[in-house]
Design a protein around this motif. Structure first.
Motif, PDB file in Angstrom:
ATOM      1  N   GLY A 153      17.425  18.241 -39.900  1.00 42.68           N
ATOM      2  CA  GLY A 153      17.322  18.879 -41.208  1.00 42.68           C
ATOM      3  C   GLY A 153      18.264  18.182 -42.166  1.00 42.68           C
ATOM      4  O   GLY A 153      19.222  17.534 -41.742  1.00 42.68           O
ATOM      5  N   GLU A 154      17.998  18.345 -43.453  1.00 36.36           N
ATOM      6  CA  GLU A 154      18.825  17.669 -44.436  1.00 36.36           C
ATOM      7  C   GLU A 154      20.260  18.171 -44.406  1.00 36.36           C
ATOM      8  O   GLU A 154      20.549  19.239 -43.883  1.00 36.36           O
ATOM      9  N   SER A 155      21.116  17.411 -45.049  1.00 40.99           N
ATOM     10  CA  SER A 155      22.517  17.767 -45.157  1.00 40.99           C
ATOM     11  C   SER A 155      22.652  19.137 -45.839  1.00 40.99           C
ATOM     12  O   SER A 155      21.962  19.411 -46.816  1.00 40.99           O
ATOM     13  N   GLY A 156      23.490  19.977 -45.294  1.00 41.16           N
ATOM     14  CA  GLY A 156      23.702  21.300 -45.875  1.00 41.16           C
ATOM     15  C   GLY A 156      22.792  22.377 -45.310  1.00 41.16           C
ATOM     16  O   GLY A 156      22.835  23.516 -45.754  1.00 41.16           O
ATOM     17  N   SER A 157      21.977  22.029 -44.304  1.00 47.38           N
ATOM     18  CA  SER A 157      21.034  23.005 -43.739  1.00 47.38           C
ATOM     19  C   SER A 157      21.712  24.052 -42.865  1.00 47.38           C
ATOM     20  O   SER A 157      21.121  25.088 -42.573  1.00 47.38           O
ATOM     21  N   GLY A 158      22.908  23.738 -42.379  1.00 50.57           N
ATOM     22  CA  GLY A 158      23.602  24.668 -41.498  1.00 50.57           C
ATOM     23  C   GLY A 158      23.660  24.207 -40.048  1.00 50.57           C
ATOM     24  O   GLY A 158      23.981  24.990 -39.155  1.00 50.57           O
ATOM     25  N   LYS A 159      23.380  22.944 -39.817  1.00 52.97           N
ATOM     26  CA  LYS A 159      23.367  22.427 -38.443  1.00 52.97           C
ATOM     27  C   LYS A 159      24.771  22.461 -37.827  1.00 52.97           C
ATOM     28  O   LYS A 159      24.959  22.945 -36.712  1.00 52.97           O
ATOM     29  N   SER A 160      25.742  21.934 -38.558  1.00 50.18           N
ATOM     30  CA  SER A 160      27.099  21.899 -38.006  1.00 50.18           C
ATOM     31  C   SER A 160      27.662  23.303 -37.843  1.00 50.18           C
ATOM     32  O   SER A 160      28.339  23.589 -36.851  1.00 50.18           O
ATOM     33  N   VAL A 161      27.380  24.171 -38.790  1.00 48.99           N
ATOM     34  CA  VAL A 161      27.890  25.541 -38.676  1.00 48.99           C
ATOM     35  C   VAL A 161      27.267  26.221 -37.450  1.00 48.99           C
ATOM     36  O   VAL A 161      27.932  26.973 -36.738  1.00 48.99           O
ATOM     37  N   THR A 162      25.998  25.924 -37.168  1.00 47.45           N
ATOM     38  CA  THR A 162      25.370  26.457 -35.954  1.00 47.45           C
ATOM     39  C   THR A 162      26.122  25.976 -34.715  1.00 47.45           C
ATOM     40  O   THR A 162      26.456  26.760 -33.830  1.00 47.45           O
ATOM     41  N   SER A 163      26.428  24.674 -34.673  1.00 47.12           N
ATOM     42  CA  SER A 163      27.096  24.144 -33.486  1.00 47.12           C
ATOM     43  C   SER A 163      28.517  24.683 -33.367  1.00 47.12           C
ATOM     44  O   SER A 163      28.977  25.014 -32.269  1.00 47.12           O
ATOM     45  N   MET A 164      29.207  24.817 -34.492  1.00 48.18           N
ATOM     46  CA  MET A 164      30.567  25.368 -34.441  1.00 48.18           C
ATOM     47  C   MET A 164      30.541  26.835 -34.012  1.00 48.18           C
ATOM     48  O   MET A 164      31.465  27.308 -33.355  1.00 48.18           O
TER      49      MET A 164
END
Ligand SMILES: Nc1ncnc2c1ncn2[C@@H]1O[C@H](COP(=O)(O)OP(=O)(O)O)[C@@H](O)[C@H]1O
Ligand SMILES: [Mg+2]
Length: 324
Positions: free
Chosen positions: A40-51
């Motif tokens: 997904g594009e930058s800012g989609s929430g991918k990193s927050v999901t992993s954190m």
């Protein structure tokens, strides 16, 4: 067999009286030994999901709702959101490991790399220093550090970016995790080295029978590595399918937009996500209906009013879109 189930995860940030729903009802399942790509594009929430999965959300962030079920084996399931910080520390870097985008800042600059890898075993497996060091050197060999005996006593600064990422992979894998989360693991590296690091990740995952949650914006990487793909946009999963199926039959207009340039085997593999016209809305400004309605080429009136559910349209293929 299911290993990790994320159910209706909501992770919000609170800044200046504003509520930022960075992750807003994510469902995600990872089976044992499987490679799942989250794109997904930058800012989609991918990193927050992993954190969130790693239990690393701190103020001003807060997990508002949901479950993160970790199935240790057939008999034991833990909801990671119900664990104390202490219990989470025992799981993190042990049963669930993570490698980050930036191998430069993730290693301690003042500690010998062999000691850093060994420390994982000393902390999580209560291993003595000598034995831990021996196993660390073995692991450094396995991830492709030559002269590992000597080089284990060097500081991170003596290693290139690619070698540091190899050391990170050694640290992540030495505890024999069941799940490895890799957040853009090759983004900071030279293109020539990226493929080597991905090959190593795949090899180590297979050898250790670890599942991998691979966060990436590189469709070539997805095509090469992933068994299954989840497409994320504005804090929600928009589509989920087997990798081959998703490349062949992307259903959500958002996925179709991302895939306008599907990499082929004989093609330039380093193609990244296609630029879709318009901007990703900021979480404080998500549209009322479908989150993609402001940019969707197939938008209908209903899409601006109502949020579609994620529904299974074929076995294993889920889409969030009123077209289906
Ligand atoms: N520490 C933070 N404080 C405030 N907002 C944050 C923080 N971390 C992430 N966000 C917000 O969460 C959203 C999703 O971020 P992120 O998960 O990093 O996206 P991705 O990894 O998909 O690029 C972004 O809009 C960002 O503004
Ligand atoms: Mg990110």
């Amino acid at each position: 067999m299911k290993l990790l189930e994320v159910k209706n995860l909501k992770t919000y940030f609170f800044i200046h009286d504003q509520e930022i729903p960075a992750v807003d009802g994510v469902d995600l399942t990872i089976n044992k030994g499987e490679v799942v790509a989250l794109i997904g594009e930058s800012g989609s929430g991918k990193s927050v999901t992993s954190m969130s999965i790693m239990g690393l959300i701190d103020s001003p962030g807060k997990i508002m709702e949901g479950e993160i079920l970790f199935h240790r084996n057939e008999l034991f399931t833990d909801n990671l959101l119900k664990k104390s910080d202490r219990e989470l520390q025992g799981i993190r870097g042990n049963e669930i490991s993570m490698i980050y985008q930036d191998p430069i800042t993730s290693l301690h600059p003042m500690l010998k790399v062999g000691d850093q890898v060994a420390e994982v075993l000393q902390i999580h497996k209560k291993m003595g220093k000598k034995q831990a060091k021996r196993e660390a050197v073995e692991m450094l060999k396995r991830v492709g550090i030559s002269d590992a005996e000597q080089r284990a006593d060097e500081l991170p600064e003596k290693f290139s970016g690619g070698m540091r990422q190899r050391i990170m992979i050694a640290m992540a894998m030495i505890s024999n995790p069941k799940l490895l989360i890799a957040d853009e693991p090759t983004t900071a590296l030279d293109v020539t080295i990226q493929a080597e690091i991905l090959d190593l990740l795949r090899k180590m995952g297979q050898e250790e029978d670890a599942a991998i949650l691979l966060i990436t914006h590189d469709l070539g990487v997805v095509a090469e590595m992933a068994d299954r793909v989840c497409v994320m946009y504005c804090g929600k999963i928009m589509e989920e399918a087997d990798a081959k199926e998703l490349f062949k039959h992307p259903k959500n207009p958002y996925t179709q937009g991302l895939m306008e340039c599907i990499p082929r085997i004989d093609d330039d593999r380093r193609k990244t996500l296609q630029i879709i016209e318009g901007y990703v809305p900021h979480p404080t400004d998500f549209p009322k209906g479908c989150r993609f309605s402001t940019r969707c080429p197939k938008v209908m009136d209903r899409c601006r009013e109502e949020l579609p559910e994620l529904i299974e349209i074929e076995p294993g293929h889920k889409v969030r879109c009123f077209l289906y």
